[in-house]
Scaffold this motif. Structure first.
Motif, PDB file in Angstrom:
ATOM      1  N   SER A 136     -18.257  -1.701  -3.344  1.00  0.00           N
ATOM      2  CA  SER A 136     -17.635  -0.848  -2.324  1.00  0.00           C
ATOM      3  C   SER A 136     -18.700  -0.171  -1.471  1.00  0.00           C
ATOM      4  CB  SER A 136     -16.756   0.215  -2.987  1.00  0.00           C
ATOM      5  OG  SER A 136     -17.567   1.223  -3.579  1.00  0.00           O
ATOM      6  N   LEU A 173     -11.991  -6.512  -1.897  1.00  0.00           N
ATOM      7  CA  LEU A 173     -11.508  -5.239  -1.366  1.00  0.00           C
ATOM      8  C   LEU A 173     -10.969  -5.450   0.042  1.00  0.00           C
ATOM      9  CD1 LEU A 173     -14.602  -3.193  -2.487  1.00  0.00           C
ATOM     10  CD2 LEU A 173     -12.277  -2.817  -3.352  1.00  0.00           C
ATOM     11  N   ASP A 174      -9.946  -4.690   0.403  1.00  0.00           N
ATOM     12  CA  ASP A 174      -9.495  -4.742   1.799  1.00  0.00           C
ATOM     13  C   ASP A 174     -10.458  -3.924   2.654  1.00  0.00           C
ATOM     14  OD1 ASP A 174      -7.230  -2.111   2.482  1.00  0.00           O
ATOM     15  OD2 ASP A 174      -8.525  -2.246   0.727  1.00  0.00           O
ATOM     16  N   ASN A 176     -10.292  -1.166   4.333  1.00  0.00           N
ATOM     17  CA  ASN A 176     -10.324   0.275   4.097  1.00  0.00           C
ATOM     18  C   ASN A 176     -10.601   0.637   2.648  1.00  0.00           C
ATOM     19  OD1 ASN A 176      -9.651   0.779   6.818  1.00  0.00           O
ATOM     20  ND2 ASN A 176      -7.480   0.465   6.369  1.00  0.00           N
ATOM     21  N   GLU A 177     -10.783  -0.370   1.799  1.00  0.00           N
ATOM     22  CA  GLU A 177     -11.030  -0.180   0.370  1.00  0.00           C
ATOM     23  C   GLU A 177      -9.932   0.653  -0.297  1.00  0.00           C
ATOM     24  OE1 GLU A 177     -15.088   1.136  -0.132  1.00  0.00           O
ATOM     25  OE2 GLU A 177     -15.844  -0.824   0.497  1.00  0.00           O
ATOM     26  N   GLU A 178      -8.713   0.400   0.156  1.00  0.00           N
ATOM     27  CA  GLU A 178      -7.554   1.060  -0.432  1.00  0.00           C
ATOM     28  C   GLU A 178      -6.975   0.225  -1.568  1.00  0.00           C
ATOM     29  OE1 GLU A 178      -3.237   2.883   1.025  1.00  0.00           O
ATOM     30  OE2 GLU A 178      -4.497   1.786   2.441  1.00  0.00           O
ATOM     31  N   TYR A 179      -7.159  -1.099  -1.470  1.00  0.00           N
ATOM     32  CA  TYR A 179      -6.615  -2.013  -2.469  1.00  0.00           C
ATOM     33  C   TYR A 179      -7.700  -2.944  -3.003  1.00  0.00           C
ATOM     34  CZ  TYR A 179      -1.948  -0.710  -0.844  1.00  0.00           C
ATOM     35  OH  TYR A 179      -0.811  -0.010  -0.521  1.00  0.00           O
ATOM     36  N   ARG A 190      -2.651  -7.364  -6.798  1.00  0.00           N
ATOM     37  CA  ARG A 190      -3.159  -6.292  -5.945  1.00  0.00           C
ATOM     38  C   ARG A 190      -2.904  -4.968  -6.632  1.00  0.00           C
ATOM     39  NH1 ARG A 190      -0.617  -4.352  -0.179  1.00  0.00           N
ATOM     40  NH2 ARG A 190       0.909  -3.484  -1.616  1.00  0.00           N
ATOM     41  N   ARG A 192      -3.556  -0.596  -6.026  1.00  0.00           N
ATOM     42  CA  ARG A 192      -4.056   0.484  -5.176  1.00  0.00           C
ATOM     43  C   ARG A 192      -5.167   1.216  -5.932  1.00  0.00           C
ATOM     44  NH1 ARG A 192      -2.029   3.556  -0.870  1.00  0.00           N
ATOM     45  NH2 ARG A 192       0.023   2.585  -1.017  1.00  0.00           N
ATOM     46  N   LYS A 194      -7.922   4.233  -6.843  1.00  0.00           N
ATOM     47  CA  LYS A 194      -8.223   5.651  -6.813  1.00  0.00           C
ATOM     48  C   LYS A 194      -9.509   5.787  -6.014  1.00  0.00           C
ATOM     49  CE  LYS A 194      -9.195   9.346 -10.099  1.00  0.00           C
ATOM     50  NZ  LYS A 194      -9.365   9.663 -11.522  1.00  0.00           N
ATOM     51  N   GLN A 195      -9.604   6.759  -5.174  1.00  0.00           N
ATOM     52  CA  GLN A 195     -10.799   6.909  -4.342  1.00  0.00           C
ATOM     53  C   GLN A 195     -11.922   7.556  -5.128  1.00  0.00           C
ATOM     54  OE1 GLN A 195     -10.990   5.582  -1.162  1.00  0.00           O
ATOM     55  NE2 GLN A 195      -9.078   4.708  -1.888  1.00  0.00           N
TER      56      GLN A 195
END
Length: 197
Positions: A136, A173-174, A176-179, A190, A192, A194-195
């Motif tokens: 990431s 990773l997508d 936006n690194e959301e998924y 897939r 979601r 955690k940030q």
């Protein structure tokens, strides 16, 4: 219109590559890739195999191919740290199921190497081997391996594991690194995320 494919490299010192597998592109335009024997019918014993090893390579912007290491038996997944000073490579060998971390110097070659994490002791207990990996923007490493996807920080501390129950070969990773997306046997998964700070 038909796509126009250009071969970047297909040999090392005149000998045909085994079966290039995974690739990462450095910000300066150089390609780093792994070359295990999986695409050969009889793997490392295939008579068509021209190189006596499985390598990790760099291709510079002029198209010249450099061997970085030939010490891994099954080099597979490959990715850079955000600062591009560390190159992570997975080794998909049940006898040496591990992730390596290579310090990259200014010339783009390996200056230092170390075992990042060794998961060999889990091979007989959980499905899968170290395979595809992604890093990431904050430096968190997502690496498919025994049991599913492993999540590490840059110090090789295990932050968590996503247990898929299947042989998990890759993850991505997508934007936006959301998924996090995972390929696990015949499933595309897939989750979601955690940030992380």
């Amino acid at each position: 219109p038909k796509p126009n494919f250009v071969t970047i490299t297909d040999n090392y010192e005149g000998k045909r590559l085994n079966s290039p597998n995974d690739i990462t592109i450095k910000s300066n335009g150089e390609f780093y890739f792994t070359d295990p024997p999986y695409g050969l019918e009889k793997v490392e014993k295939d008579p068509a195999k021209e190189l006596p090893f499985q390598g990790v390579y760099r291709v510079d912007t002029t198209g010249k191919t450099f061997l970085l290491t030939k010490e891994l038996s099954r080099p597979n997944g490959i990715a850079f740290s955000p600062d591009e000073k560390t190159l992570y490579v997975s080794n998909s060998d049940p006898e040496k199921a591990l992730w390596m971390a290579y310090e990259i110097n200014e010339q783009g070659n390996i200056a230092h190497e170390k075992i990042f994490y060794d998961a060999t002791h889990l091979v007989d207990k959980e499905k899968g081997l170290p395979d595809g990996l992604k890093v990431s923007k904050s430096g968190i490493i997502f690496a498919s391996g025994p049991g599913g996807v492993w999540i590490f920080n840059k110090e090789a501390k295990v932050l968590g594991r996503i247990k898929t129950g299947e042989i998990t070969s890759n993850c991505a990773l997508d934007t936006n690194e959301e998924y996090l997306y995972m390929t696990a046997d015949n499933y595309l998964l897939r989750i979601r995320l955690k940030q992380y700070p």
